[in-house]
Design a protein around this motif. Structure first.
Motif, mmCIF file in Angstrom:
data_model
loop_
_atom_site.group_PDB
_atom_site.id
_atom_site.type_symbol
_atom_site.label_atom_id
_atom_site.label_comp_id
_atom_site.label_asym_id
_atom_site.label_seq_id
_atom_site.Cartn_x
_atom_site.Cartn_y
_atom_site.Cartn_z
ATOM 1 N N PHE A 174 4.883 -0.329 -9.071
ATOM 2 C CA PHE A 174 5.519 0.878 -9.579
ATOM 3 C C PHE A 174 4.631 1.639 -10.566
ATOM 4 N N GLY A 175 3.418 1.122 -10.813
ATOM 5 C CA GLY A 175 2.548 1.749 -11.805
ATOM 6 C C GLY A 175 2.234 3.200 -11.500
ATOM 7 N N GLU A 176 1.898 3.491 -10.247
ATOM 8 C CA GLU A 176 1.541 4.857 -9.858
ATOM 9 C C GLU A 176 2.708 5.806 -10.086
ATOM 10 N N LEU A 177 3.923 5.346 -9.738
ATOM 11 C CA LEU A 177 5.101 6.196 -9.907
ATOM 12 C C LEU A 177 5.352 6.478 -11.382
ATOM 13 N N MET A 178 5.257 5.454 -12.231
ATOM 14 C CA MET A 178 5.547 5.662 -13.640
ATOM 15 C C MET A 178 4.474 6.490 -14.348
ATOM 16 N N GLU A 203 0.808 -1.210 0.000
ATOM 17 C CA GLU A 203 0.000 0.000 0.000
ATOM 18 C C GLU A 203 0.847 1.268 0.000
ATOM 19 N N TYR A 204 2.162 1.115 0.055
ATOM 20 C CA TYR A 204 3.047 2.279 0.101
ATOM 21 C C TYR A 204 2.929 3.087 -1.190
ATOM 22 N N SER A 205 2.943 4.406 -1.084
ATOM 23 C CA SER A 205 2.856 5.284 -2.250
ATOM 24 C C SER A 205 4.184 6.000 -2.472
ATOM 25 N N PHE A 206 4.892 5.612 -3.530
ATOM 26 C CA PHE A 206 6.107 6.325 -3.914
ATOM 27 C C PHE A 206 5.779 7.784 -4.221
ATOM 28 N N GLN A 243 8.716 3.436 -19.070
ATOM 29 C CA GLN A 243 7.390 3.925 -19.450
ATOM 30 C C GLN A 243 7.294 5.411 -19.156
ATOM 31 N N GLY A 244 6.764 6.189 -20.080
ATOM 32 C CA GLY A 244 6.523 7.603 -19.837
ATOM 33 C C GLY A 244 7.786 8.358 -19.469
ATOM 34 N N ARG A 245 7.851 8.827 -18.207
ATOM 35 C CA ARG A 245 9.004 9.589 -17.728
ATOM 36 C C ARG A 245 9.923 8.722 -16.880
ATOM 37 N N ALA A 246 9.877 7.415 -17.094
ATOM 38 C CA ALA A 246 10.698 6.478 -16.314
ATOM 39 C C ALA A 246 11.516 5.596 -17.247
#
Length: 336
Positions: A132-136, A105-108, A151-154
């Motif tokens: 890592f989906g939320e971070l990417m 449940e941790y949010s980067f 992905q994206g900015r990652a």
């Protein structure tokens, strides 16, 4: 309320890259578009720290690092050393964002927001450790070390792990070893899978059949190297050479070999991986694969900086070559 940068981009009718440029204070965005995006950022309460920074035209000039290994780990300290000069050259400070639990449940993203970082480096994680989906999807410039997330900015950076182990196998095969074992160290991790592929490829190139009983799996610690080597030594057809997933594993393996009354390299040749400082000072000095950890650290910062300052930069995927360092822990095989 917006949960990620895509929500803002969709509401504004612009690309994610455009929103990222606005939030990072770029002057190349059309004034009307910038005004529209900033209004939506306030209205949707998206990333308040980043929005506030864009509104006042200031940057934090801070990069965060998430890692699961300890700061004292020799692999990390060499990477950090490589980061230092790049941080100075680019004018950034580095914030250590704490060793994390494996809480799903941790949010980067929330952690990044709370520390007001412009970009992050993620190190020491595996695919199934965290989501890592939320971070990417957040648009936060992110660089993964030794994890193929793109992905994206990652993006990511890693050593050429497959080629590296292939070179190690080729070297001991060139010393006429046919019974070559592999202390894989986390074979189901990103680097572990590539290294196992390199081991298989090296054997195939040398014309040596693959044997599943010569591959043992643990982690990269000295303790595991010792345990796994004892397992190999119990094999009735014990190997004459062992390629290890880390130098610490190799040191543990040498200890187990000696405890069994055997000698390195006369009875069993040993190859490590990493070339940490102690590798040259153990007895015998360890033949090993050198990862260019300083380059990995330097390029990690340079790539994050590129993502921060260029909203059109494609997500990087950089592979760094390795070098085989020959010392004294390997010798020609006895008759097999």
């Amino acid at each position: 309320m917006a949960t990620n940068i895509r929500d803002v981009a969709k509401a504004a009718g612009v690309s994610v890259a455009t929103v990222s440029k606005v939030l990072n204070g770029y002057t190349t965005v059309n004034a009307n578009t910038k005004e529209k995006v900033l209004a939506l950022v306030k209205e949707m309460q998206f990333r308040p720290n980043q929005a506030a920074r864009a509104l006042v035209g200031r940057r934090s000039m801070t990069i965060g690092i998430f890692l699961t290994t300890g700061l004292a780990h020799p692999f990390f300290t060499k990477i950090l050393g490589g980061m230092e000069q790049a941080l100075k050259d680019k004018g950034y400070d580095l914030i250590y964002l704490a060793q994390l639990s494996r809480n799903k449940e941790y949010s980067f993203v929330r952690h990044c927001q709370s520390r007001n970082v412009e970009g992050v480096v993620v190190f020491g994680f595996q695919h199934d450790d965290m989501d890592f989906g939320e971070l990417m999807e957040s648009g936060i410039p992110t660089l993964f070390i030794d994890l193929d997330m793109q992905q994206g900015r990652a993006g990511f950076i890693s050593s050429d792990n497959e080629e590296a182990i292939g070179k190690a196998v080729a070297y001991v095969a060139g010393l006429n070893h046919r019974k070559i074992a592999f202390l894989s160290g986390m074979r189901h991790s990103y680097t572990g899978r590539l290294r196992l592929d390199g081991y298989r490829a090296g054997l195939k190139k040398a014309g040596i059949p693959y044997r599943d009983d010569y591959v043992v799996d643990g982690d990269f610690t000295k303790e595991e190297g010792y345990r796994l080597m004892k397992e190999l030594l119990a094999n009735p057809d014990r190997p004459t050479a062992v390629v290890c997933g880390s130098d610490l594993e190799a040191i543990g393996a040498i200890e187990a070999i000696r405890e069994a009354g055997l000698s390195v390299p006369e009875d069993i040749s040993v190859v490590g991986f990493d070339d940490i400082e102690i590798a040259a000072h153990v007895s015998p000095p360890l033949t090993t694969v050198r990862q260019d950890m300083a380059t990995i650290g330097r390029r990690a910062i340079e790539l994050v900086d590129g993502l921060i300052n260029d909203g059109t930069m494609p997500p990087p995927a950089e592979i760094v070559p390795t070098t085989l360092v020959v010392r004294e822990s390997c010798a020609p095989a006895k008759e097999q």
